[in-house]
Design an enzyme around this catalytic site. Structure first.
Site, short mmCIF file in Angstrom:
data_model
loop_
_atom_site.label_atom_id
_atom_site.label_comp_id
_atom_site.label_asym_id
_atom_site.label_seq_id
_atom_site.Cartn_x
_atom_site.Cartn_y
_atom_site.Cartn_z
N LYS A 199 0.77 -1.24 -0.19
CA LYS A 199 -0.06 0.07 -0.12
C LYS A 199 0.99 1.21 -0.14
O LYS A 199 0.85 2.03 -0.85
CB LYS A 199 -0.97 0.11 1.29
CG LYS A 199 -1.65 1.56 1.19
CD LYS A 199 -2.63 1.21 2.52
CE LYS A 199 -2.00 1.83 3.91
NZ LYS A 199 -1.57 2.98 4.24
N ASN A 200 1.96 1.39 0.98
CA ASN A 200 2.55 2.70 1.05
C ASN A 200 3.65 2.79 0.25
O ASN A 200 4.19 3.91 -0.20
CB ASN A 200 3.15 2.52 2.55
CG ASN A 200 1.93 2.87 3.62
OD1 ASN A 200 0.90 3.21 3.26
ND2 ASN A 200 2.24 2.74 4.89
N ARG B 103 -4.17 10.43 3.59
CA ARG B 103 -3.31 11.18 3.74
C ARG B 103 -2.30 11.05 2.75
O ARG B 103 -1.49 11.97 2.10
CB ARG B 103 -2.37 11.28 4.99
CG ARG B 103 -2.99 12.03 6.32
CD ARG B 103 -2.04 11.40 7.35
NE ARG B 103 -0.81 12.25 7.08
CZ ARG B 103 -0.50 13.34 7.13
NH1 ARG B 103 -1.37 14.19 7.88
NH2 ARG B 103 0.74 13.84 6.64
N CYS C 130 -5.47 12.70 12.33
CA CYS C 130 -6.24 11.28 12.27
C CYS C 130 -6.21 10.81 13.60
O CYS C 130 -5.43 11.04 14.44
CB CYS C 130 -5.72 10.45 10.96
SG CYS C 130 -4.39 9.66 11.36
N ARG D 280 -1.03 15.00 12.41
CA ARG D 280 -0.17 14.63 11.50
C ARG D 280 0.05 15.69 10.50
O ARG D 280 -0.68 15.88 9.36
CB ARG D 280 -0.73 13.39 10.54
CG ARG D 280 -0.70 12.08 11.45
CD ARG D 280 -1.26 10.79 10.94
NE ARG D 280 -0.30 10.17 9.97
CZ ARG D 280 -0.80 9.25 8.97
NH1 ARG D 280 -1.89 8.74 9.19
NH2 ARG D 280 0.01 8.92 8.09
N PRO D 281 0.74 16.71 10.97
CA PRO D 281 0.91 18.08 10.19
C PRO D 281 1.93 17.72 8.79
O PRO D 281 2.29 16.75 8.74
CB PRO D 281 1.68 18.76 10.97
CG PRO D 281 2.39 18.05 11.90
CD PRO D 281 1.55 16.71 12.24
N ASP E 142 3.84 20.43 7.63
CA ASP E 142 4.74 21.38 7.57
C ASP E 142 5.95 20.99 6.83
O ASP E 142 6.54 21.69 6.22
CB ASP E 142 4.85 22.06 8.96
CG ASP E 142 5.07 20.84 10.12
OD1 ASP E 142 4.95 19.58 10.01
OD2 ASP E 142 6.15 21.25 10.97
N ASP F 84 3.87 0.72 12.43
CA ASP F 84 2.61 0.09 11.54
C ASP F 84 2.29 -1.23 12.09
O ASP F 84 1.31 -1.89 12.00
CB ASP F 84 2.70 0.14 10.22
CG ASP F 84 2.58 1.63 9.63
OD1 ASP F 84 1.91 2.53 10.26
OD2 ASP F 84 2.71 1.61 8.63
N ARG G 229 -9.00 -0.57 3.74
CA ARG G 229 -8.16 0.38 3.34
C ARG G 229 -6.79 -0.07 2.85
O ARG G 229 -6.09 0.47 2.07
CB ARG G 229 -7.85 1.63 4.01
CG ARG G 229 -9.29 2.62 4.35
CD ARG G 229 -8.92 3.78 5.14
NE ARG G 229 -7.46 4.53 4.73
CZ ARG G 229 -7.04 5.40 5.25
NH1 ARG G 229 -7.50 5.78 6.42
NH2 ARG G 229 -5.80 5.60 4.89
N1 EPU Z 1 5.38 15.11 10.73
C1 EPU Z 1 5.33 16.19 11.03
N2 EPU Z 1 5.42 17.17 9.93
C2 EPU Z 1 5.35 16.75 8.77
C3 EPU Z 1 5.25 15.38 8.49
C4 EPU Z 1 5.55 14.66 9.60
O1 EPU Z 1 5.56 16.64 12.26
O2 EPU Z 1 5.18 17.70 7.75
C5 EPU Z 1 5.66 14.02 11.96
C6 EPU Z 1 4.42 13.33 12.00
O3 EPU Z 1 3.36 13.82 12.72
C7 EPU Z 1 4.97 11.90 12.84
C8 EPU Z 1 6.32 11.94 12.07
O4 EPU Z 1 6.62 13.08 11.53
O5 EPU Z 1 5.01 12.22 14.02
C9 EPU Z 1 6.54 10.85 10.91
O6 EPU Z 1 5.56 11.00 9.94
P1 EPU Z 1 5.60 10.62 8.52
O7 EPU Z 1 5.75 11.71 7.64
O8 EPU Z 1 6.93 9.72 8.22
O9 EPU Z 1 4.33 9.55 8.23
P2 EPU Z 1 3.53 9.74 6.90
O10 EPU Z 1 4.25 9.91 5.81
O11 EPU Z 1 2.16 10.49 7.25
C10 EPU Z 1 3.75 7.06 6.34
C11 EPU Z 1 2.72 5.84 6.25
C12 EPU Z 1 2.32 5.56 7.58
C13 EPU Z 1 3.41 5.22 8.54
C14 EPU Z 1 4.38 6.37 8.54
C15 EPU Z 1 5.51 6.00 9.60
C16 EPU Z 1 1.87 6.33 4.04
C17 EPU Z 1 0.74 6.66 3.34
N3 EPU Z 1 1.54 6.36 5.34
O12 EPU Z 1 3.08 7.96 7.05
O13 EPU Z 1 1.38 4.31 7.46
O14 EPU Z 1 2.76 5.00 9.78
O15 EPU Z 1 4.86 6.63 7.27
O16 EPU Z 1 6.30 4.89 8.92
O17 EPU Z 1 2.89 5.94 3.54
C18 EPU Z 1 -0.58 2.75 7.72
O18 EPU Z 1 -0.13 2.21 6.64
O19 EPU Z 1 -1.59 2.37 8.42
C19 EPU Z 1 0.17 4.18 7.92
C20 EPU Z 1 -0.15 5.09 8.87
#
Ligand code: EPU
Length: 429
Positions: free
Chosen positions: A22-23, A93, A117, A122-123, A125, A307, A399
């Site tokens: 998926k990811n 997201r 979520c 999950r910002p 920024d 995850d 999902r």
């Molecule tokens: N974060 C920020 N600012 C940002 C981006 C992230 O503060 O701009 C913080 C987040 O709040 C979190 C941390 O950084 O605390 C890590 O977030 P990350 O950006 O790595 O997560 P993501 O890209 O939103 C993906 C996966 C998630 C998985 C995480 C961590 C996808 C679509 N989603 O999320 O998968 O848990 O990486 O490995 O690839 C799932 O599949 O169930 C799922 C939640």
């Protein structure tokens, strides 16, 4: 409303083929928008998040069609909109990846901010900082990120090393691919899903080095051509079946996997006394014993994946001894523990740690999934528990898990889906 109904207590036995990630696939669907020709992606999982992303591409004018089972052709030649619809972004997201691709390809992107979520705030920024560093003008109006740039310019971007972001690394990489000059992303995430996205882009003609390391170097090119690429196996689905074997005291052979993507999970299971063997593309997990308690702490790749933390929580709930499970990535990823407690688990959450004292058995109960991974964990708990478990919130499981119930049944699971009418009368399907 749909329910998953399980009569637990049976060891799972047999073999299961792991689906495409998926990811891993979601970024590829956005990345294909950068190419000027048709791309073909193989091993696309048939899951709700992919369907949502295909609706997103359709809304932007990108043509997609399945040309074989799990084989998707994507052609962005007629891209006609740079405004992502809110009703799709709010569902998922991962759809925010279209921001980087649209900005690079057209110089304009309007994408609603995805918001928080259930697993935590999950910002985005870091994504936005990256777009700005590349020279885009970015504003936020009425919950929509509006980004514009005549041509993005390569630069050096430092991501916060204390909070590595998978999504920001991918989005900035997508944007930088067609920028003028070279972009260096420091403290980039190293997840296999990022490596696969970079490999796809390279197949399309992008110039990216440092792939798999924390420094990505992207030399911007004028255009990309379409390519053919196979999505990597889903390491979270694989990990879920590994834990399913462990908690049901079963024996499962997983096929079409990448064991090298699952090293911390193999270690955690072996430390619990579970036998794990593997070759290039298979994994075998078996045990007849109650698992031993094992502590884990989630961390960015190559650390233990957040995850799979809820799955580990289920194993810990049934283990001999007390485990400490620490969550360092998301601030609200212990929602599932209340549901497990309703099945007889002994869990205390203190801040970012769950202290889990193993009990000899769980008992079935009605429980509710609140996110994809919590849902999978509750299925595992139901498979291990004595008696009947009814899981609601199945739309979360859909999902991220391809035909989960259909894959579990041939392994000996007593599991079915039922559609429940709004007045509560059950009709079995
Ligand atoms: N974060 C920020 N600012 C940002 C981006 C992230 O503060 O701009 C913080 C987040 O709040 C979190 C941390 O950084 O605390 C890590 O977030 P990350 O950006 O790595 O997560 P993501 O890209 O939103 C993906 C996966 C998630 C998985 C995480 C961590 C996808 C679509 N989603 O999320 O998968 O848990 O990486 O490995 O690839 C799932 O599949 O169930 C799922 C939640």
């Amino acid at each position: 409303m749909d329910l998953i109904v399980i009569t637990g207590g049976r060891p799972l036995q047999g073999s299961v083929t792991i689906s495409g990630s998926k990811n891993g696939t979601l970024p590829l669907l956005a990345a294909a928008m950068l190419a000027e020709g048709e791309s073909v992606i193989e091993n696309v999982p048939d899951i709700e998040d992919v369907r949502t992303m295909l609706q997103m591409l359709d809304a932007l004018g990108v043509r997609t069609r399945f040309i074989g089972p799990g084989v998707l052709a994507i052609d962005a030649a007629n891209l006609r909109s740079t405004e992502a619809p809110y009703q799709l972004v709010r569902k998922m997201r991962g759809s925010f990846y279209v921001a980087g691709a649209l900005l690079a390809r057209t110089g304009h992107a309007e994408v609603p901010l995805p918001g928080g979520c259930v697993i935590g705030s999950r910002p985005v920024d870091f994504h936005i900082q990256g777009f700005k560093a590349l020279g885009a003008e970015v504003s936020e109006e009425a919950g929509v990120m509006k980004a514009r740039a005549r041509r993005l310019r390569g630069t050096r971007i430092y991501l916060d090393p204390r909070l590595r972001s998978v999504g920001a690394t991918i989005n900035i990489m997508l944007a930088a691919t067609l920028a003028d000059g070279t972009t260096i992303i420091e403290s980039a995430s190293r997840e296999p899903e990022i490596v696969s996205c970079a490999e796809f882009l390279r197949e399309c003609g992008a110039q990216i080095t440092g792939v798999g390391s924390s420094t990505l170097v992207i030399r911007g090119v004028d255009k990309l051509r379409g390519c053919r690429y196979r999505s990597i196996p889903d390491r979270m689905e694989a990990g879920t079946f590994m834990y399913a074997a462990a908690v049901t005291k079963g024996s499962l052979l997983l096929e079409s996997v990448r064991p090298d993507h699952l090293t911390p999970v193999v270690d955690a299971l072996r430390s619990a006394g579970v036998t794990v063997g593997y070759g290039d593309d298979w994994l075998k997990v078996e045990t007849r014993e109650r698992p031993e308690a094992v502590d884990v702490m989630t961390a960015p790749y190559p650390g233990y994946p957040t995850d799979l933390q809820p799955n580990h929580g289920v194993m810990a709930a049934l283990a001999r001894g007390t485990s400490i499970v620490e969550e360092t990535i998301f601030d609200a990823r212990f929602n599932y523990t209340d549901e497990l407690a309703r099945m007889g688990a002994n869990i205390k959450v203190v801040g970012r740690a769950a202290i889990i004292k193993g009990v000899p058995e769980l008992s079935g109960a009605p429980v509710e999934a609140t996110d994809i991974r919590a849902g999978a964990a509750l299925v595992l708990a139901g498979l291990a528990a004595r008696g009947s478990t009814e899981i609601s919130g199945t739309e979360f499981i859909d999902r991220g898990y391809e035909r989960f119930v259909d894959k579990l049944r041939p392994l000996g699971a007593q599991i079915s889906r039922s559609a429940v009418e709004s007045r509560g009368a059950a009709c079995w399907v």
